[in-house]
Write a protein that holds these residues in place. Structure first.
Motif, PDB file in Angstrom:
ATOM      1  N   HIS A   1     -19.295 -15.464 -48.307  1.00 36.81           N
ATOM      2  CA  HIS A   1     -18.081 -16.675 -47.469  1.00 36.81           C
ATOM      3  C   HIS A   1     -16.415 -16.156 -48.496  1.00 36.81           C
ATOM      4  O   HIS A   1     -16.342 -15.772 -49.401  1.00 36.81           O
ATOM      5  CB  HIS A   1     -19.311 -17.901 -48.527  1.00 36.81           C
ATOM      6  N   ARG A   2     -15.748 -16.562 -48.377  1.00 37.99           N
ATOM      7  CA  ARG A   2     -14.443 -16.831 -48.335  1.00 37.99           C
ATOM      8  C   ARG A   2     -14.585 -16.842 -49.146  1.00 37.99           C
ATOM      9  O   ARG A   2     -14.902 -18.105 -49.896  1.00 37.99           O
ATOM     10  CB  ARG A   2     -13.498 -17.490 -47.537  1.00 37.99           C
TER      11      ARG A   2
ATOM     12  N   HIS B   1     -13.321 -23.668 -52.032  1.00 40.79           N
ATOM     13  CA  HIS B   1     -15.068 -23.217 -50.887  1.00 40.79           C
ATOM     14  C   HIS B   1     -14.756 -23.604 -49.543  1.00 40.79           C
ATOM     15  O   HIS B   1     -14.707 -24.632 -50.306  1.00 40.79           O
ATOM     16  CB  HIS B   1     -15.753 -23.046 -51.395  1.00 40.79           C
ATOM     17  N   ASP B   2     -14.923 -23.630 -48.641  1.00 40.32           N
ATOM     18  CA  ASP B   2     -15.190 -24.756 -47.574  1.00 40.32           C
ATOM     19  C   ASP B   2     -16.979 -24.379 -47.404  1.00 40.32           C
ATOM     20  O   ASP B   2     -17.423 -23.609 -47.381  1.00 40.32           O
ATOM     21  CB  ASP B   2     -14.893 -23.801 -45.962  1.00 40.32           C
TER      22      ASP B   2
ATOM     23  N   GLU C   1     -19.050 -24.107 -44.715  1.00 43.78           N
ATOM     24  CA  GLU C   1     -18.694 -22.533 -44.230  1.00 43.78           C
ATOM     25  C   GLU C   1     -20.166 -22.071 -45.290  1.00 43.78           C
ATOM     26  O   GLU C   1     -21.700 -21.459 -45.385  1.00 43.78           O
ATOM     27  CB  GLU C   1     -17.891 -21.455 -44.867  1.00 43.78           C
TER      28      GLU C   1
ATOM     29  N   ASP D   1     -23.480 -23.433 -43.684  1.00 40.37           N
ATOM     30  CA  ASP D   1     -23.706 -22.645 -42.325  1.00 40.37           C
ATOM     31  C   ASP D   1     -24.374 -21.143 -43.308  1.00 40.37           C
ATOM     32  O   ASP D   1     -25.710 -20.563 -42.574  1.00 40.37           O
ATOM     33  CB  ASP D   1     -22.778 -21.967 -41.361  1.00 40.37           C
ATOM     34  N   LYS D   2     -23.473 -20.062 -43.745  1.00 39.52           N
ATOM     35  CA  LYS D   2     -24.358 -19.002 -44.246  1.00 39.52           C
ATOM     36  C   LYS D   2     -25.627 -19.052 -44.715  1.00 39.52           C
ATOM     37  O   LYS D   2     -26.797 -18.221 -44.554  1.00 39.52           O
ATOM     38  CB  LYS D   2     -23.062 -18.765 -45.807  1.00 39.52           C
TER      39      LYS D   2
ATOM     40  N   GLU E   1     -28.326 -19.304 -42.098  1.00 38.40           N
ATOM     41  CA  GLU E   1     -28.192 -18.009 -41.562  1.00 38.40           C
ATOM     42  C   GLU E   1     -29.206 -17.362 -42.404  1.00 38.40           C
ATOM     43  O   GLU E   1     -30.381 -16.191 -41.606  1.00 38.40           O
ATOM     44  CB  GLU E   1     -27.152 -17.607 -41.301  1.00 38.40           C
TER      45      GLU E   1
ATOM     46  N   ASN F   1     -12.025 -28.975 -48.960  1.00 38.20           N
ATOM     47  CA  ASN F   1     -12.570 -27.889 -49.373  1.00 38.20           C
ATOM     48  C   ASN F   1     -13.009 -28.539 -50.547  1.00 38.20           C
ATOM     49  O   ASN F   1     -12.712 -28.999 -51.468  1.00 38.20           O
ATOM     50  CB  ASN F   1     -11.604 -26.658 -49.670  1.00 38.20           C
TER      51      ASN F   1
END
Length: 510
Positions: free
Chosen positions: A36-37, A48-49, A52, A55-56, A59, A100
């Motif tokens: 992740h970013r 960090h988001d 996100e 979601d990761k 997945e 964030n």
């Protein structure tokens, strides 16, 4: 219905998220991982988001299951392990973060820590929390958030917004989220917030007042391995079925559990984004006098709490990532081993990666990174070797502090984490310690620890002896360096560290 054959573990780390599925022997049967970013809005800020990450997480769960022909009913339980101290605050009604996540490496709370330290110094809260005042922990991050937007504190007092470290955020979402998700954490994560009394294993009113944190926003503290599951996954969620979520451990305590360090004196070192050496100290906390952290290790069911001493290094594998992304001296992280192997030594180059100050045993927010000993002779291969050696030198400093605090002479070091794949690092670690270094058969011990905690809770494994039988050594490194050369190199390292101190008189986040 057929008996479940496996246990799953969500391993949410600083740079990536994995879902790993283990069988009864502790062998990995399936896994998937996604990065992740890393968000750097200002110097010293790391974010960090959280959406996100969620979601990761969904997945990697779906891919690990579907890609291996597995379904929810194949899993007896799910455990969670996480990057610790990273702070998430979200709306209870919508499930949306208010901002964030502030990552454990973030240094923006330096002025807050300095202000609090004016009364009682950096050890102001150590007797109760086991922690020095540092930007590392969650409580200063919450105080900063409330000072940046006072409306968030008013919402927190009404229970309208919730706080959690990443484990809490994921468990809340996996078990229902806005539809009644479990708002929980475990002792290992709670003890890293700086809001929890070590001995009472509960949120402390004096600490809450000092940091201005409303109790209404805090999660319930449950056992790390809980026979009464925190909740169950949802049929319409990533698992596609109802599975008990029954294990929760901060990443380093999870690695301690995964390395089966269940007896006082047993220890492990995890070489990941940071580097973390933990020693089991039994059922009583040992307050460090050598710059280490006293932390809650884990609690199994209603058994007594187990404590640990910890030495924390902020930058280990992250330095390799930095060399790849910022310096461009390698195209991928594994290449650094090949580059370092092309020269016989570091050519006199020493790299101290004090990017976020120095953690244990120094706890100096004023330190910044230094590369020392450069000459015309030095090239990128020497720098690559110095980058790997930096982790080994930092580990030695913590190793010595651990022996001093515990009064126990450590004969060998159990090593795990992504960096143990580096032959050069592991051999140099043995050389600079003058001790053997052992890599276990399963190096993903963080995920394994979370799986063990979850499986133990539901009876997938009967007891700790079952887990011990799964542990096996894969490789051992023994020292080959002379004592005189070892101490000469360590002396230069100490000199390089001294050059990092007092670099800044102001927190760079100001």
């Amino acid at each position: 219905m057929a008996e479940a054959r496996y246990v799953g573990a969500i391993d949410q780390g600083t740079t990536s998220t994995r879902f790993v599925i283990f069988d009864r022997t502790g062998k990995i049967v399936a896994s998937h991982q996604l990065e992740h970013r890393q968000i750097y809005p200002r110097p010293g800020w790391v974010e960090h988001d959280a959406l996100e990450i969620l979601d990761k997480t969904s997945e990697v769960i779906r891919v690990a299951l579907s890609g291996n022909g597995l379904r929810a009913e194949d899993l007896a339980a799910v455990g969670v392990t996480n990057q610790r101290e990273t702070t998430v605050v979200w709306e209870k009604a919508t499930g949306r973060p208010v901002c964030n996540a502030i990552v454990w490496q973030d240094t923006r709370t330096g002025p807050i820590c300095d202000s609090l330290a004016r009364e009682g110094g950096i050890d102001r809260f150590r007797a109760k929390t086991g922690l020095p005042l540092a930007t590392y922990f969650s409580a200063p991050k919450l105080k900063w958030l409330f000072e940046s937007d006072p409306s968030w504190k008013r919402q927190a007092e009404k229970g309208e917004i919730l706080f959690g470290t990443i484990d809490t955020w994921l468990i809340w979402n996996l078990t229902g989220g806005i539809r009644g998700g479990a708002h929980v954490t475990d002792p290992s994560n709670a003890s890293r917030t700086m809001l929890c009394d070590l001995r009472a294993a509960d949120w402390d009113e004096d600490l809450l007042r000092a940091f201005g944190v409303p109790r209404e926003m805090l999660p319930a503290i449950r056992s790390s391995s809980d026979p009464e599951p925190y909740g169950y996954t949802l049929s319409d969620g990533p698992f596609g079925g109802r599975i008990p979520v029954s294990g929760d451990l901060g990443d380093q305590q999870a690695a301690l559990f995964g390395q089966t360090c269940f007896s006082p004196g047993e220890s492990k070192n995890t070489y990941g984004t940071g580097c973390f050496l933990l020693m089991n100290t039994g059922n009583k906390p040992v307050i460090s006098r050598s710059g280490l952290i006293t932390t809650m290790g884990y609690r199994v069911g209603k058994e007594p709490l187990v404590y640990a001493l910890e030495g924390s290094v902020a930058v280990a594998g992250a330095l390799v990532q930095w060399a790849r992304d910022k310096l461009g001296i390698v195209a991928s992280a594994p290449e650094i081993d090949q580059l370092a192997a092309s020269v016989p030594d570091n050519g006199g180059v020493y790299f101290v990666p004090a990017f976020s100050g120095l953690f244990a045993p120094y706890w100096r927010n004023d330190a910044r990174g230094v590369m020392a000993g450069l000459t015309h002779f030095a090239g990128k291969a020497h720098i690559a070797r110095a980058i790997l050696e930096a982790t080994a030198f930092q580990t030695r400093e913590i190793f010595e502090a651990m022996e001093k605090d515990s009064g126990i002479r450590l004969s060998c070091l159990k090593a795990d984490g992504g960096m143990v794949k580096s032959e050069i690092l592991m051999q140099f670690q043995a050389d600079i310690l003058g001790k053997c270094v052992v890599r276990p058969r399963v190096v993903e011990t963080t995920a394994l620890g979370a799986a063990y905690a979850a499986g133990l809770a539901v009876g997938f494994w009967k007891n700790e002896n079952d887990l011990r039988q799964n542990w096996a050594a894969d490789r051992e490194w023994n020292p080959t360096m002379s004592e005189s050369l070892r101490e000469e190199k360590y002396g230069f390292w100490k000199k390089a560290v001294s050059r990092t101190l007092d670099w800044t008189t102001e927190t760079i986040a100001e």
